[in-house]
Design a protein around this motif. Structure first.
Motif, PDB file in Angstrom:
ATOM      1  N   VAL A  46    -115.465  35.435   7.749  1.00  0.00           N
ATOM      2  CA  VAL A  46    -114.842  35.771   9.027  1.00  0.00           C
ATOM      3  C   VAL A  46    -114.276  34.477   9.584  1.00  0.00           C
ATOM      4  CG1 VAL A  46    -115.194  36.730  11.331  1.00  0.00           C
ATOM      5  CG2 VAL A  46    -116.507  37.611   9.401  1.00  0.00           C
ATOM      6  N   LEU A  47    -112.964  34.398   9.608  1.00  0.00           N
ATOM      7  CA  LEU A  47    -112.305  33.161  10.025  1.00  0.00           C
ATOM      8  C   LEU A  47    -111.689  33.316  11.406  1.00  0.00           C
ATOM      9  CD1 LEU A  47    -110.476  32.351   6.673  1.00  0.00           C
ATOM     10  CD2 LEU A  47    -112.647  31.420   7.479  1.00  0.00           C
ATOM     11  N   SER A  48    -111.579  32.211  12.110  1.00  0.00           N
ATOM     12  CA  SER A  48    -110.937  32.228  13.424  1.00  0.00           C
ATOM     13  C   SER A  48    -109.423  32.235  13.246  1.00  0.00           C
ATOM     14  CB  SER A  48    -111.365  31.001  14.223  1.00  0.00           C
ATOM     15  OG  SER A  48    -110.781  29.840  13.670  1.00  0.00           O
ATOM     16  N   ALA A  49    -108.724  32.312  14.354  1.00  0.00           N
ATOM     17  CA  ALA A  49    -107.258  32.304  14.313  1.00  0.00           C
ATOM     18  C   ALA A  49    -106.729  31.024  13.673  1.00  0.00           C
ATOM     19  CB  ALA A  49    -106.699  32.459  15.726  1.00  0.00           C
ATOM     20  N   THR A  50    -107.496  29.949  13.748  1.00  0.00           N
ATOM     21  CA  THR A  50    -107.074  28.682  13.138  1.00  0.00           C
ATOM     22  C   THR A  50    -107.478  28.591  11.673  1.00  0.00           C
ATOM     23  OG1 THR A  50    -109.107  27.536  13.759  1.00  0.00           O
ATOM     24  CG2 THR A  50    -107.281  27.477  15.349  1.00  0.00           C
ATOM     25  N   ARG A  51    -108.083  29.678  11.145  1.00  0.00           N
ATOM     26  CA  ARG A  51    -108.538  29.764   9.757  1.00  0.00           C
ATOM     27  C   ARG A  51    -109.732  28.854   9.483  1.00  0.00           C
ATOM     28  NH1 ARG A  51    -107.208  34.039   7.373  1.00  0.00           N
ATOM     29  NH2 ARG A  51    -107.289  33.083   5.345  1.00  0.00           N
ATOM     30  N   ALA A  52    -110.373  28.361  10.528  1.00  0.00           N
ATOM     31  CA  ALA A  52    -111.566  27.542  10.375  1.00  0.00           C
ATOM     32  C   ALA A  52    -112.792  28.408  10.664  1.00  0.00           C
ATOM     33  CB  ALA A  52    -111.522  26.364  11.341  1.00  0.00           C
ATOM     34  N   PHE A  53    -113.922  28.068  10.072  1.00  0.00           N
ATOM     35  CA  PHE A  53    -115.141  28.833  10.308  1.00  0.00           C
ATOM     36  C   PHE A  53    -115.718  28.464  11.666  1.00  0.00           C
ATOM     37  CE2 PHE A  53    -119.785  29.287  10.096  1.00  0.00           C
ATOM     38  CZ  PHE A  53    -119.853  30.659   9.915  1.00  0.00           C
ATOM     39  N   ASN A  54    -115.964  29.469  12.477  1.00  0.00           N
ATOM     40  CA  ASN A  54    -116.601  29.294  13.778  1.00  0.00           C
ATOM     41  C   ASN A  54    -117.699  30.350  13.850  1.00  0.00           C
ATOM     42  OD1 ASN A  54    -117.225  29.934  16.556  1.00  0.00           O
ATOM     43  ND2 ASN A  54    -115.467  28.695  17.146  1.00  0.00           N
ATOM     44  N   ARG A  55    -118.956  29.934  13.768  1.00  0.00           N
ATOM     45  CA  ARG A  55    -120.087  30.859  13.698  1.00  0.00           C
ATOM     46  C   ARG A  55    -120.117  31.815  14.878  1.00  0.00           C
ATOM     47  NH1 ARG A  55    -124.527  31.552  10.862  1.00  0.00           N
ATOM     48  NH2 ARG A  55    -126.279  32.555  11.874  1.00  0.00           N
ATOM     49  N   ARG A  56    -119.944  31.318  16.102  1.00  0.00           N
ATOM     50  CA  ARG A  56    -119.997  32.172  17.298  1.00  0.00           C
ATOM     51  C   ARG A  56    -118.885  33.221  17.253  1.00  0.00           C
ATOM     52  NH1 ARG A  56    -123.757  33.861  19.502  1.00  0.00           N
ATOM     53  NH2 ARG A  56    -122.721  35.829  19.507  1.00  0.00           N
ATOM     54  N   GLU A  57    -117.699  32.810  16.870  1.00  0.00           N
ATOM     55  CA  GLU A  57    -116.580  33.743  16.776  1.00  0.00           C
ATOM     56  C   GLU A  57    -116.816  34.773  15.679  1.00  0.00           C
ATOM     57  OE1 GLU A  57    -111.745  33.612  16.203  1.00  0.00           O
ATOM     58  OE2 GLU A  57    -112.752  31.893  17.090  1.00  0.00           O
ATOM     59  N   ALA A  58    -117.412  34.365  14.570  1.00  0.00           N
ATOM     60  CA  ALA A  58    -117.721  35.294  13.481  1.00  0.00           C
ATOM     61  C   ALA A  58    -118.706  36.353  13.953  1.00  0.00           C
ATOM     62  CB  ALA A  58    -118.285  34.537  12.274  1.00  0.00           C
ATOM     63  N   VAL A  59    -119.757  35.937  14.665  1.00  0.00           N
ATOM     64  CA  VAL A  59    -120.749  36.886  15.184  1.00  0.00           C
ATOM     65  C   VAL A  59    -120.096  37.835  16.176  1.00  0.00           C
ATOM     66  CG1 VAL A  59    -122.829  37.079  16.615  1.00  0.00           C
ATOM     67  CG2 VAL A  59    -122.756  35.426  14.744  1.00  0.00           C
TER      68      VAL A  59
END
Length: 68
Positions: A29-42
């Motif tokens: 689950v990637l953020s809009a910036t294609r970087a992994f963000n745990r909170r955003e993934a959850v």
């Protein structure tokens, strides 16, 4: 007696469960910036799960601690 939990309660419970998930389970689950963000993934997975559960009647035992 069974009651229907509120959407906020479902979000809280599902988000808490996903928050305990291993990082590898959330990695795709990637953020809009294609970087992994745990909170955003959850948050993203929680919203998808709650939406997918929409057609179902979810119940729980009455008298449990309420989530605000």
């Amino acid at each position: 007696m069974l009651i229907r939990p509120s959407d906020d309660e479902l979000n809280h419970v599902i988000g808490a469960a996903l928050g305990k998930a291993e990082t590898y389970a959330l990695r795709d689950v990637l953020s809009a910036t294609r970087a992994f963000n745990r909170r955003e993934a959850v948050d993203t997975l929680t919203a998808r799960i709650v939406e997918a559960l929409g057609p179902y009647e979810i119940t729980r035992e009455a008298g449990e601690a309420a989530f605000s």
